[in-house]
Design an enzyme around this catalytic site. Structure first.
Site, short mmCIF file in Angstrom:
data_model
loop_
_atom_site.label_atom_id
_atom_site.label_comp_id
_atom_site.label_asym_id
_atom_site.label_seq_id
_atom_site.Cartn_x
_atom_site.Cartn_y
_atom_site.Cartn_z
N LYS A 89 17.95 -50.76 35.11
CA LYS A 89 18.27 -51.75 36.14
C LYS A 89 17.04 -52.54 36.54
CE LYS A 89 22.19 -49.13 37.97
NZ LYS A 89 22.77 -48.41 39.12
N SER A 101 27.47 -47.09 42.20
CA SER A 101 26.15 -47.59 42.57
C SER A 101 26.18 -48.95 43.26
CB SER A 101 25.26 -47.67 41.31
OG SER A 101 25.80 -48.60 40.39
#
Length: 1247
Positions: free
Chosen positions: A1142, A1099
């Site tokens: 996140k 990511s």
């Protein structure tokens, strides 16, 4: 000589008599309770619960009683009648002293009059012990502080006259006119639960008389219940001529003791001689006194006479055998008898020992209760309410027993003399033959006639718990660890010939329990196939064949098979437990309230469980409709069958008894389950006949009750999420909401398949697997079983090179967790299929991707994400802080136990008060980065302990005032210095090559990572260098392989952009060659701070690519932007996981204001948006969700409610990118970085 204390009660006569209302109870056995003695009485679980339920308002603190009462629902009126068999209904009617036409089956709590009566009785009893005499009623009612939980369990025991026979007429005393209305006032002082029956220890206190024609009876006539009576009690113990009566009693008892002692000596001598003679070389019984040749020598005659004396025929006398078994058949009885004799001798020898009226009367009752008097004589002594009549009767009974021993000795001497001196050998042989013939006829009669006459036999002791001496105190013993079998009506004639199994009364209790299971329970088990029952019956016959031989008769498999059958017997076959009486009565609102009270949020989990309950409810309603369409006979029979989902199907247990001896005067245990057993046997014999004539209709009723649940497969759920988010506690809450038993199995570190499937019986110490053990512990076949940490099972993806010698436990779980297979799960130890389809399996996992794909496919995964600080704030205020306040000893009022709860009635604010700002500071500064609430609760516990110290100092007056408020300034004092801020690496001015990325941590939380890149131009250090060999990349910071590959992919993509001449550089027309030359001579070093923490994953691909581009173009990246996404060689941004975590990690960083996520992840944000609306308690607009999903399919969406929601909640603007060109435009939107505008295929998506 002993001293006599003849107390004068004449001046207190008016205060020593009382009339009180007491609950009554009639025993099923022929037991007669005499005052001063404690009795162990075994009850069926239902009868014990029905009796104790009457006192439920006063014994709420006794856990063993609460557990027993929770098995039955007595609060639902007469609807509970459907849950019980006809046998138990008749038992309840008889125990209440009512005829069978009495319809109020459910027990009810004692009336107010009975409560006052128990108070008055307790006060009189206390005053008599302290020597203060009686008190008036008003004064007695005002002193109730000394009454404890067990003191309330006072009742009047009515002897069962129908069970006590008169030896002269052979009719029960109840058939004739009743002698008197005398009862025994007793108190329950001990409770033992052996998981099958309940053993109550009854302490007989005093006599009482039922008042029928009295003013007080008329006064309470309207308030009394059918099982309550006005009892008259006379506490006057004044005995006239105490000295003379005691001397007479002592003299008669000493004479009786000598007779008993002589009898026991003679019997043991005869018994020992016969035993030794049976071990001689010939091994034959000698019917003559010697050889054919008679020696006239005197020594020979003496030896012959000694042989005649030793060859005593006393052991052949039935009366002698009966007396011997009563006197020495129980160790406890023998102990009590000798201690009673010791007490008499102590009184006669000790001059300082005073004999008062109470001691004398107690000796009278003890003498009658311990000595082998028949029950009709004990009843006669109980009925002697007058003291003088009681003294006369006990002496007559002792003299009669003395006469029996004397007659026995005389008759035995006559028989011995005739047999050894006068009878011929033929006469001796005929005597022995007739004895053997009589024994054989008796045994045949006992075997053949038992089923027919079983309900007419008087129940004997279930086992001897024996009498021993009392010190006036007793404590409940421990439960027998070996449960007994359950009797249920019904028989399946096709499962085997169970009539060939004979009952063996000579075996031990464990074998009797196994026999009862094989004979009565096994044929009725509907979840076992005929083959499985045949195998069990075959193993039982092997055990039966070796049971009568010592040590199993040399059969090595005896103990193995016996343990096996005990485990099979202990499995709760066809027992289904739930909170609701039937499936159609499931209360969905109550279940939802239970879940909401235990956990905040998690609406998606609660919704799935409510759906399961709705399906069960509909199936129950449909089954009732289908049942109404059947024929009338089947419909009538189905009314009596218990529902599989009813509260703890009622049992018809066998007798059992703990072998623990209570240090008190205790009479051998009387089995109150006798009536239930006898009626169950009679019904079973009837069902056998019906099964042979019409086998198809035998099990319809029981199968019909289980059919409702079997139509619906129990869900198999996996709760996946980080630690501390409430997965395990949620499973417990699910079990509580469904009303099912809960069992937890920890799978962490299991590496042996036998832990799941069990060990085969061929191994030493073999046991069933964890699942079968969980069923045994839960005592039902439909518990909620939590498979905790299923992702940490050693096997599958977690094998890591571990050898497969012990099998793969993760593969063994495939059958367990498959709804299509677990109805025939086979445990290696049992060897036959077990139905696990009704078990609700709930699995928990932190990392589901560590599990094998087939196992993961069988589970319905429900994600439980990390909590944001707003959710933690609510959880802390509503759940964690009140719990910690209570755990740390503050006297908080429990509102759940209050009958009426007023808003704000909890007094926890008097001890600790924490405002929202302080709570938020604890969350952010002292539990940073935590996904769950474990550390948060620890911090709150620390605060409570500090306040507890201050509270105690205030109570001890060490400090003047106690301040319950905790503000932000107090946190450093109590919790110390807060954690260092995680924003250190993100602080600073805008820099070239510095880009903020987002990570999903192993603990389930999210955080911001800084990617720092520095470029060195090789041409500057080496001016003579004419050409470059390409850019070099060096990466540090404990990076994983996947992350390093993503960095290389990003660097190659930057090179491809240069070759396509897309990027601008210094406003020069020769952009391509200048950038390519710089790229080929560039040395890039990238570092990710916090080098001790390992980092991996794809990511961060876009973050590293942008960092490299910033170095190449020498353009700084704004420090308020964080991004995440995987990049490909074509520059496409792929979706990633953990978007919510996140986003919360970016929110906790004060520098981050904008966030770039992949375009495909917008669907995850829409999902989290809808879930957040539901958990906040707001009404979700389903039309809006549909519109958002449809709008999201367009390249340029128009509805921005999701982005506005997160902007308001977290203060972060969301941007979406599908290609890397979108990220370039979002970051450097004011500059023209791209040379060709048409190369940008997509526009940025932002608010």
């Amino acid at each position: 000589m002993a001293k006599y204390n003849n107390n004068n009660y004449a001046n207190k006569a008016t205060n020593l008599k009382q009339q009180v209302v007491l609950p009554t109870y009639t025993l099923d056995s022929n037991l007669v309770l005499l005052p001063g003695i404690m009795y162990n009485v075994t009850f069926s679980r239902f009868k014990a619960a029905a009796l104790l339920y009457r006192y439920k308002n006063f014994i709420s603190q006794v856990s063993i009683i609460n557990n027993l009462l929770s098995e039955y629902d007595f609060n639902s009126g007469n609807s509970n009648e459907e849950e019980r068999s006809e046998t138990e209904q008749k038992i309840e009617q008889s125990s209440l002293g009512q005829p069978e036409t009495y319809h109020e089956i459910n027990p009810s709590v004692i009336s107010t009059e009975a409560v006052e009566g128990i108070k008055e009785f307790f006060q009189y009893e206390t005053n008599m012990k302290t020597g203060r005499g009686g008190k008036g009623e008003k004064e007695a009612k005002s002193t109730n502080d000394g009454i404890k939980e067990f003191d309330w369990l006072t009742l009047a025991i009515i002897p069962n006259l129908d069970k006590i026979k008169d030896p002269e007429t052979n009719y029960s005393i109840g058939d004739a006119a009743k002698l008197t209305n005398v009862v025994t006032v007793a108190r329950i002082i001990g409770i033992v639960d052996d998981s099958t029956n309940i053993k109550l220890t009854l302490q007989a206190i005093t006599r009482g008389v039922q008042i029928t024609d009295d003013s007080k009876m008329n006064q309470h006539k309207n308030g009394l219940k059918t099982n309550e009576q006005v009892i008259g009690i006379d506490w006057n113990h004044n005995v006239s001529d105490l000295k003379g009566k005691f001397n007479a009693l002592q003299k008669n008892y000493q004479q009786l003791f000598q007779s008993i002692d002589k009898f026991l000596i003679d019997y043991r001598e005869a018994l020992d001689y016969n035993k030794n003679n049976s071990n001689n070389k010939n091994g034959n019984l000698s019917l003559i006194k010697g050889n054919a040749t008679i020696n006239n020598n005197k020594n020979s005659d003496d030896k012959s006479n000694q042989d005649i004396k030793s060859q005593n025929l006393l052991t052949l006398n039935p009366l002698a055998n009966a007396l011997y078994m009563q006197l020495v058949g129980s160790k406890d009885f023998n102990k009590a008898f000798h201690r009673l004799e010791k007490l008499f001798s102590q009184v006669s020898k000790n001059d300082e020992y005073k004999i008062d009226n109470e001691t004398y009367l107690r000796l009278v009752d003890l003498t009658c209760g311990i000595l082998p008097f028949p029950n009709f004589q004990k009843l006669a002594l109980l009925n002697k309410y007058k003291l003088d009549d009681r003294s006369v009767l006990i002496n007559e009974m002792i003299l009669q027993l003395i006469q029996i021993f004397e007659n026995l000795q005389t008759n035995n001497s006559f028989v011995n003399n005739w047999f050894h001196s006068e009878a011929t050998n033929i006469q001796k042989a005929n005597v022995v033959a007739n004895q053997l013939k009589s024994i054989r006829n008796l045994l045949e009669g006992m075997t053949k006639n038992r089923p027919i006459k079983s309900n007419k036999r008087n129940p004997g002791p279930a086992s001897s718990s024996g009498p021993s001496f009392s010190n006036g105190k007793s404590s409940p013993g421990r439960a027998n660890a070996r449960p007994k079998s359950n009797h249920q009506d019904g028989f399946n004639g096709n499962d085997g010939d169970y009539n060939d199994v004979d009952d063996d009364d000579d075996g031990d209790e464990d074998l009797k329990a196994i026999f009862n299971f094989i004979k009565h329970k096994l044929p009725t088990i509907s979840t076992l196939s005929a083959d499985s029952k045949r195998l069990i019956l075959k193993d039982f016959k092997r055990v039966k064949a070796s049971a009568n031989s010592p040590g199993g008769g040399g059969n090595s498999d005896f103990h193995v098979l016996r343990n096996y059958l005990e485990i099979v017997m202990d499995i709760p076959w066809d027992n289904y437990v739930t909170k609701f009486k039937s499936n159609k009565d499931i209360d969905l609102k109550l279940a939802k309230k239970q879940l909401d009270d235990d956990h905040y949020g998690l609406e998606h989990v609660k919704k799935r469980l409510i759906q399961y309950l709705v399906v069960l409810k509909l199936l129950g309603i449909n089954a009732e409709k289908d049942q109404s369409d059947k024929s009338q006979p089947i419909k009538d029979n189905s009314k009596d069958s218990p529902n599989s989902s009813s509260k703890a199907l009622t049992k018809s247990p066998t007798s059992s008894l703990s072998r623990k001896t209570i240090s008190s005067i205790v009479i051998a245990n009387k089995d109150e389950t006798y009536l239930a057993k006898q009626q169950a046997k009679t019904t079973n014999q009837k069902s056998i006949t019906e099964a042979k004539t019409n086998p198809s209709t035998t099990m319809i009723t029981s199968n019909e009750s289980i059919h409702v649940s079997k139509n619906n497969k129990s869900p198999i759920i996996m709760l996946a999420g980080p630690p501390g988010t409430g997965k395990t506690s949620l499973a417990k809450s699910i079990a509580s909401a469904l009303g099912r038993n809960f069992q937890r199995i920890s799978l962490g570190g299991i590496k042996d398949e036998s832990e799941i499937r069990g060990h085969r019986r061929t191994y030493v110490g073999a046991m069933p697997g964890l699942l079968i053990q969980a069923l045994r512990k839960s005592r039902c076949m439909n518990p909620v079983i939590l498979l905790d940490e299923i992702d940490k099972v050693i096997g599958g993806n977690n094998s890591g090179g571990v050898n497969k010698f012990n099998g793969d436990p993760s593969a063994a779980l495939l059958e367990v967790l498959d709804p299509e297979q677990n109805n025939t799960f086979i445990d290696h130890y049992l060897g036959f299929p077990i139905d696990l389809s009704q078990v609700i399996f709930i699995c928990t996992a932190n990392d589901p991707w560590n599990m094998t794909r087939p196992l993961l496919d069988r589970l319905e995964t429900i994600e439980i994400g990390a909590y944001d600080y707003n959710e933690k704030l609510i959880i802390g205020k509503k759940y964690l802080l009140p719990r910690q306040i209570k755990r740390n000893g503050f006297p908080v009022v429990d509102t759940k136990k209050m009958t009426t709860v007023v808003a704000g009635s909890s007094n926890q604010d008097e001890f600790i008060r924490i405002n929202d700002a302080t709570m938020k500071k604890v969350i952010l500064d002292y539990t940073r980065g935590e996904a769950g609430v474990r550390n948060f609760e620890r911090r709150l516990g620390t605060l409570c302990r500090f306040k507890a110290v201050e509270y105690c100092e205030w109570l001890n007056k060490d400090i003047k005032n106690y301040n319950p408020i905790i503000d932000e300034n107090d946190l450093p004092i109590y919790l110390g210095v807060p954690y260092s801020s995680g924003d250190v690496t993100t602080e600073g001015t805008v820099g070239v090559g510095v880009v903020h990325g987002l990570s999903y941590n192993s603990d389930g939380s999210g955080s911001v990572l800084v990617f720092e890149s520095i470029g060195f131009d090789r041409r500057i250090s080496n001016k003579e260098h004419n050409g470059g060999n390409g850019a070099t990349l060096n990466m540090t910071g404990r990076l994983g392989e996947v992350l390093m590959e993503s960095g290389k992919i990003g660097l190659v993509f930057i090179k491809s952009m240069i070759y396509k001449n897309i990027l601008k550089f210094d406003n020069n027309n020769n952009n391509k060659h200048l950038l390519l030359d710089k790229y080929n001579n560039l040395d890039i070093h990238m570092h990710v701070p916090m080098g001790s923490v390992s980092k991996d994953g794809p990511s961060a691909g876009v973050t590293m690519a942008l960092s490299f581009l910033s170095v190449l173009l020498d353009k700084p990246v704004p420090s308020d932007i964080a991004m995440t996404g995987e990049i490909t060689l074509r520059g496409i941004i792929l979706p990633i996981g953990g978007v919510k975590e996140k986003l919360m990690g970016a929110h906790l960083n004060s520098n981050i204001k904008r966030m770039i996520v992949p375009r495909e992840n917008r669907k995850d944000l829409i999902k989290e948006y809808s879930r957040s609306i539901e958990e906040a308690g707001e009404v979700l607009d389903h039309h809006l969700i549909n519109d958002l999903i449809k709008d999201n399919e367009d390249k340029e969406f128009k509805l921005t409610q999701v982005e506005e929601y997160y902007q308001n909640k977290y203060g972060i603007s969301l941007f979406y990118a599908k290609e890397f060109y979108d990220i370039i435009k979002i970051v450097w939107n004011e500059d023209e970085v791209l040379l060709k505008q048409d190369n940008s295929r997509l526009l940025e998506y932002h608010i």
